[in-house]
Each structure stands twice: as C-alpha cells, then as structure tokens.
Design a protein around this motif. Structure first.
Motif, PDB file in Angstrom:
ATOM      1  N   GLU A  72       8.880   6.706   2.820  1.00  0.00           N
ATOM      2  CA  GLU A  72       7.941   7.659   3.406  1.00  0.00           C
ATOM      3  C   GLU A  72       8.606   8.245   4.638  1.00  0.00           C
ATOM      4  OE1 GLU A  72       3.862   7.736   6.047  1.00  0.00           O
ATOM      5  OE2 GLU A  72       4.172   6.075   4.641  1.00  0.00           O
TER       6      GLU A  72
ATOM      7  N   SER B 142       0.609   2.342  -2.117  1.00  0.00           N
ATOM      8  CA  SER B 142      -0.337   2.428  -0.994  1.00  0.00           C
ATOM      9  C   SER B 142       0.020   3.621  -0.116  1.00  0.00           C
ATOM     10  CB  SER B 142      -0.297   1.153  -0.150  1.00  0.00           C
ATOM     11  OG  SER B 142      -0.626   0.015  -0.905  1.00  0.00           O
ATOM     12  N   PHE B 143      -0.996   4.379   0.262  1.00  0.00           N
ATOM     13  CA  PHE B 143      -0.803   5.494   1.188  1.00  0.00           C
ATOM     14  C   PHE B 143      -2.161   5.966   1.661  1.00  0.00           C
ATOM     15  CE2 PHE B 143      -1.163   7.333  -3.025  1.00  0.00           C
ATOM     16  CZ  PHE B 143      -1.992   8.420  -2.844  1.00  0.00           C
TER      17      PHE B 143
ATOM     18  N   LYS C  74       9.080   1.823   6.450  1.00  0.00           N
ATOM     19  CA  LYS C  74       8.883   2.962   5.552  1.00  0.00           C
ATOM     20  C   LYS C  74      10.031   3.181   4.568  1.00  0.00           C
ATOM     21  CE  LYS C  74       5.985   5.400   8.910  1.00  0.00           C
ATOM     22  NZ  LYS C  74       5.714   6.669   9.587  1.00  0.00           N
TER      23      LYS C  74
ATOM     24  N   ILE D 106       6.648   3.470  -4.478  1.00  0.00           N
ATOM     25  CA  ILE D 106       7.063   4.295  -3.348  1.00  0.00           C
ATOM     26  C   ILE D 106       8.257   3.632  -2.688  1.00  0.00           C
ATOM     27  CG2 ILE D 106       6.410   5.145  -1.065  1.00  0.00           C
ATOM     28  CD1 ILE D 106       3.610   5.553  -2.094  1.00  0.00           C
TER      29      ILE D 106
ATOM     30  N   THR E 227       3.295   7.996   2.972  1.00  0.00           N
ATOM     31  CA  THR E 227       2.509   6.814   2.484  1.00  0.00           C
ATOM     32  C   THR E 227       3.416   5.615   2.355  1.00  0.00           C
ATOM     33  OG1 THR E 227       1.371   5.849   0.737  1.00  0.00           O
ATOM     34  CG2 THR E 227       2.446   7.871   0.172  1.00  0.00           C
ATOM     35  N   HIS E 228       3.153   5.150   2.763  1.00  0.00           N
ATOM     36  CA  HIS E 228       4.052   4.017   2.521  1.00  0.00           C
ATOM     37  C   HIS E 228       3.273   2.845   1.999  1.00  0.00           C
ATOM     38  CE1 HIS E 228       2.750   1.609   6.007  1.00  0.00           C
ATOM     39  NE2 HIS E 228       2.710   2.733   6.664  1.00  0.00           N
ATOM     40  N   ARG E 229       3.978   1.912   1.337  1.00  0.00           N
ATOM     41  CA  ARG E 229       3.348   0.736   0.753  1.00  0.00           C
ATOM     42  C   ARG E 229       3.051  -0.297   1.811  1.00  0.00           C
ATOM     43  NH1 ARG E 229       6.265  -3.372  -3.435  1.00  0.00           N
ATOM     44  NH2 ARG E 229       4.621  -4.916  -3.518  1.00  0.00           N
TER      45      ARG E 229
ATOM     46  N   LEU F 122       6.105  11.284   0.356  1.00  0.00           N
ATOM     47  CA  LEU F 122       6.264   9.974  -0.267  1.00  0.00           C
ATOM     48  C   LEU F 122       7.226  10.138  -1.440  1.00  0.00           C
ATOM     49  CD1 LEU F 122       2.506   8.940  -0.432  1.00  0.00           C
ATOM     50  CD2 LEU F 122       4.121   8.454   1.391  1.00  0.00           C
TER      51      LEU F 122
ATOM     52  N   ILE G 147       0.088  15.791   1.880  1.00  0.00           N
ATOM     53  CA  ILE G 147       1.016  14.715   1.546  1.00  0.00           C
ATOM     54  C   ILE G 147       1.747  15.099   0.271  1.00  0.00           C
ATOM     55  CG2 ILE G 147       1.249  12.287   0.895  1.00  0.00           C
ATOM     56  CD1 ILE G 147       0.533  12.727   3.795  1.00  0.00           C
TER      57      ILE G 147
END
Length: 621
Positions: free
Chosen positions: A524, A317-318, A601, A521, A282-284, A514, A326
């Motif tokens: 990721e 955010s993800f 990421k 975060i 997940t990355h932001r 994550l 995840i």
C-alpha cells in the motif's frame, strides 16, 4: 414502453400471406361447407372445371374440403403452439430467477425430457388420452414443451449473467420483475423465431397424427386427414393429395418468414442502417484490527472462496474514507474485481465471502440476511468495465437511469426524469432530452460509459465501485472518463474503489493505491509515491518498470520495455510462501516456505529484513 417496429419486405409479405390464410379459415366454412360435405355420384373424379382438385371417394369436392379444413387446422396449431410455448418459456426462464437448487433441478428435468423425441412423446400421450382434436393439441403441445424449455433456458442463461441483471438483483427487484423486464425482452427476438419454427413443426406434427389416424376423427377433418385420404388415390388423382400438402407447406413457410421478420423488426439492436452516434463535445491488518473511525468502507480479513475451499481472495484488509479514491491494481486474476464485488455484495453464485469486518457506512455485509435492499442499492453505485453489457439493450436509457430512484426512493416519474436529465448534463452528455429516449446501441462507447456513470451516481451513493471502467475505451475517451470520475468524487464527496490493471491510470486518479498479487495485498502506498517511483515491493517495482513513461521515451529509445518473467500461479497452485517468489529477482530461500507478513505496508521478506540464512538468487527467466 412502446416498441418501435421496423417493417421489412419479408415480414410484410409473410404477414399478408398468413392474414389471407386466416381470413380464408374464417370464411371458408361459411362459403363452401355445402360443397365440402355434399355427397355426389362422381367419386374419385379427376381435375375439372367444376372440381379444380377433383373429388374424393364419396364425391365431395377436394378443394372445398381443403379450404374448409383451414379453420380447424389453424385453431389446433395455434392452441398446441401456445401450450408448448407457454409451458416451455415459463419453465425455461423461471429456473434462472430461482435459487441454485431449483435451477439445477429444473435444468436436469429439461435434459431428461429433451432426451425423448417430441413426436414419440406426443404419440404416447395421444395413445393414452385418446384420439380427437383436444387430445392431439394436448399431446403435441406437451411434446413440444421440452425443446422450448431447453432453448429458452439456454438463451436466458446468457442474459441472466449480464451486469444489468446482477444490478437488478442488487436493487432488490423481485424475480417476476427480473423475468418480465430484463430476461424476456432480451430474448424476445430468438423466441419469436422459435415460435415460428414451432408453429410450422406443430402444424406438421398435428397433420401427422391425423394422417396416422390418432388425430381428428370423422366426420371432422383437417389437412392431415385429407392428406391421408388423398394418398389412397395418389396414382389415379394426385391432385387430391397435392391440395392439403401445398396448404401445409405454404403455411409453414410463411410462419417461418414472420418469425424471422419480427425478430429483426422488434429487436432495437438490429437496425437496418448503422446508427449515428451522438458526438461527445489498504493494507492488510491482523484480523480484528479496527478501521479509522471516519472510514466509510471497512474491510478486515476478507476471504473469497470456491465451494471446494480454494481461496481466490486471501485475507484482504483496507479502508476508504469519505471522498477518498482508493486504487486497486494488479495483473488479471489477482482478485481485484472479486474484492470489489464482495464489497458491493455482488459475488457470482457459488462463491462465498468471509470477513471479520465488511461494512459500507452502516451496512454490515457480513450479515447478508439482514441487509436492506433499498439501502444497498442506493448507497453503492457500480460502474462496470463494459457499458454495452451493463446497460439493458432492450430498454431505453431513461427507464434504466430512473429505476433506482423510482423503486427504492419513491421518486415520481416526472421528478426522476428531471434528475436523470440533470445527471446526464453533469457527465457532459449533450442533448440529454434526446439521449434518454435512445437505446444503448445508439450511443458511442464513450457516451455509454458516461451514461453508466450517471446511472451509478444518480441515487447519491456513498461508495462508487469502478471496475476497470476505461479498459474498453480508446485513449482519448479514457482520459475524459477519468476526469469525469475525479469531478464526481470532488463534487459529491463520494468514496471510490477504482480497479485497474494499468498502474499509470491508478497513479493519476487515486489518493492511495493497493497493489494485489495472487489474491493478497502486497503493498500500500500513496499515489504521489507511486508516481515518483518510490515503491518498495519487487512486484510493484516491476509493474512500474513495465509501464512506459513519456519523459523516459528518449532515454529508452531502441531498448525493449522491461517485462515480468513467468506468470502468476493459479489459485489452486499458490505456494505456501510468497506467490511472487518464482518471478522475483530478490527471492530468498525463506520466500518459498513462509508467507511474508504485511509490515510497514509492504509484504516482502527481503524488503522487511531478510534473515541471514536467506541468500538472494538470480533473476528468474
């Protein structure tokens, strides 16, 4: 559901004694009323063969009057205890199934009432209402309500915060059902003890009112009135006072033994012998970014705040695709569980969540007032960290496993039971027919966690949230639970959000990972890269270095494991820049003043290209 009573000697003896007193209260007015009311010329006569406790000032037999007074004394005591218990329990438990404003007002009201001594309050009520049996019952009953309410509220508070109550609210169980099914059964043991103590206290208080002349009025009499009369002749005929005094003392003691015995007998967790557990064969992204079209879970810019605005989770955010696991990893306090609970719509009271997008399938969690409770309960399954706190200890497993099916999917009792048995078999629990009839405490820790997984997947959820499900288990059982979660994911295509502080476990089970630190975060990466050690953020690298690996055992033999110096900052003390800077050996000047964006990421100024003015510093110690 039938409750099994485990009889014990103290309970049997106390119940037998009280039963004899109750029978005596019924029969005494019929058998000895004449001796109790007949006037004779032998006033203040001492103990004799014809009058075992002597006579009173009017020549009436004291023993007969003591026996006849049993009925009125018991009736008044039972009525006042019932009034105190009913009002107190309703008030004490109702505030915990009401809104926060009602709860706060109710607790403050209880505090105010408790500040006044019960007996003083009863005396005031008796003086206002007037003397007599009815006035005494009302006065003592209302006077005992505050203490009942306070103790009940305290006990309900400890249960109301448990995971199974939170899950019941997620399922949309109405407040009165939460009260009757989850709160009251789990505080029934202490309430029974409280009832017994209250019965004894009410008995003494009623007798005290009659002794002061504010209770029963002549020609009626109870033990308190007889005690008052007996004290007048204490030095000439002490037996006249001893009779009612002994009656009050013995009845109160027996009531206490009954409450204590019932608490042990009715509580399924309190067994006389240690239960034999069943063996386990997940990355932001920038706010407003769009998740993939096939995403099952989309979280964009999630922020969780305290009432004062302090951010516990900061713009996370993800996304999760169907069938994808995840992993969310990080130290304690990094915001992992709060992120997961925000996705599951189970944040603790007092916390608020905001997001540009927060959805699970078609459920839009940014608009909680429009949520369908049935959809929320069936689309999201929760596997908590501690199955002992997640399963209701007062209910058998069968009812807990099938509750969602019956309440929200309209499944009949027989079909729900069959599906529960099948679910237990799928999670490799032997003899499901026996397990569904057992209480949670009768299973081992691993079996309880398997049952929790079965309960979570039984309604067919699209998303499974596993909040550190292996932390409370030993290493062997941890491996079995991880294999089981992987099987569930593969067999059902369920999306999974797996939270853990163990980066090795996350790398083994998950598809993507994550890494969270201080509510954000920071990286990721694919699980394969994590296992291979191809992490870029200094924090992720430090976590990997601090995790022992079997293949490196000989190489590092005799050397201590790597550690991460310092501690994460508290939410209120997070710096304006990178929260990991004070612990990072690569930290530069810019790290202390500017929050690193998530680029490729990774959220790190140094990894993503440090400005020429920012020079690395030595490792923090």
């Amino acid at each position: 559901m039938r409750t099994r009573i485990r009889w014990n000697p103290a309970l049997v003896a106390a119940l037998t004694g009280l039963a004899l007193i109750a029978v005596l209260g019924i029969l005494a007015p019929l058998l000895w009323n004449t001796q109790a009311t007949e006037l004779t010329g032998t006033a203040r006569e001492g103990m004799s063969g014809s009058h075992l406790l002597g006579t009173d000032a009017l020549g009436r037999d004291v023993l007969a009057r003591t026996l006849v007074a049993t009925r009125l004394t018991l009736v008044m005591t039972l009525a006042a205890t019932a009034l105190a218990a009913l009002v107190g329990i309703v008030l004490g438990t109702a505030i915990w199934v009401s809104g926060p404003r009602v709860r706060e007002l109710g607790l403050r009201l209880i505090d105010v009432l408790v500040s006044y001594p019960a007996l003083i309050l009863a005396l005031v009520i008796a003086a206002v209402v007037g003397a007599g049996p009815t006035a005494s019952v009302v006065a003592i009953g209302l006077g005992g309500c505050p203490s009942f309410a306070r103790l009940t509220a305290n006990m309900a508070a400890s249960v109301a915060q448990r995971d199974f109550v939170t899950t019941a609210r997620l399922m949309g169980v109405p407040p009165h059902r939460v009260l009757s099914r989850h709160l009251l059964p789990n505080i029934s043991g202490p309430l029974l003890v409280l009832l017994s103590v209250a019965f004894a206290n009410v008995l003494v208080a009623l007798s005290g009112l009659s002794f002061l002349g504010l209770g029963v009025q002549s020609p009626q009499y109870d033990w308190g009135a007889l005690l008052n009369s007996g004290l007048e002749a204490l030095y000439t005929n002490p037996a006249e006072a001893i009779g009612p005094a002994v009656a009050i003392t013995v009845t109160g003691i027996l009531a206490g033994f009954v409450g204590d015995g019932l608490a042990a007998a009715l509580d399924p967790r309190d067994t006389p012998t240690k239960p034999k557990p069943v063996r386990e064969g997940t990355h932001r992204r920038p706010t407003g970014a769009t998740a993939p079209t096939d995403a099952l879970v989309a979280v964009d810019g999630l922020t969780v705040e305290l009432p004062d605005g302090t951010r516990l989770v900061d713009h996370v955010s993800f996304h999760i695709r169907p069938g994808e696991i995840i992993g969310l990893v990080g130290e304690s306090g990094s915001g992992k569980s709060l992120t997961a609970m925000a996705v599951a719509h189970l944040l603790p009271q007092g916390l608020t969540a905001h997001a540009a997008e927060l959805r699970v399938g078609e459920l839009d969690l940014t608009r909680p007032h429009t949520l369908d409770a049935a959809r929320l309960a069936t689309d999201i399954g929760i596997v908590y960290q501690d199955p002992s706190a997640s399963l209701n200890p007062a209910l058998r497993l069968g009812g807990q496993l099938t509750e969602t099916l019956r309440v929200h999917q309209g499944v009949g009792r027989t079909e729900a039971r069959e599906r529960a048995l099948k679910a237990l078999d799928q999670v490799h629990i032997k003899d499901p027919e026996r397990v569904v009839r057992q209480y949670p405490h009768e299973l081992s820790g691993g079996m309880r966690q398997r049952a929790m997984i079965a309960a979570a997947v039984l309604p067919g959820p699209r998303l499974l949230v596993a909040d550190e499900p292996t932390t409370a288990l030993d290493v062997t059982v941890q491996a079995e639970v991880l294999r089981l979660l992987a099987e569930v994911n593969e067999a059902n295509g369920t999306g999974m959000l797996f939270i853990s502080h163990d980066i090795g476990v996350v790398g083994t089970l998950c598809h993507r990972v994550l890494v969270m630190y201080a509510g954000r975060i920071v990286e990721e990466l694919d699980a394969a890269d994590l296992r291979a050690g191809r992490a870029h953020h200094p924090y992720t690298q430090a976590l990997l270095a601090a995790s022992p690996r079997l293949e490196d055992a000989q190489e590092v033999s005799g050397r201590p494991l790597a550690t991460i110096p310092g501690r994460p900052p508290t939410p209120r003390d997070r710096p304006a820049g990178c929260a990991f800077a004070a612990r990072c050996h690569l930290a530069a000047e810019i790290c202390a003043t500017r929050l690193p964006p998530l680029v490729d990421k990774v959220a790190c100024h140094v990894v993503n290209g440090t400005p020429a003015t920012a020079a690395p510093k030595e490792t923090a110690t």
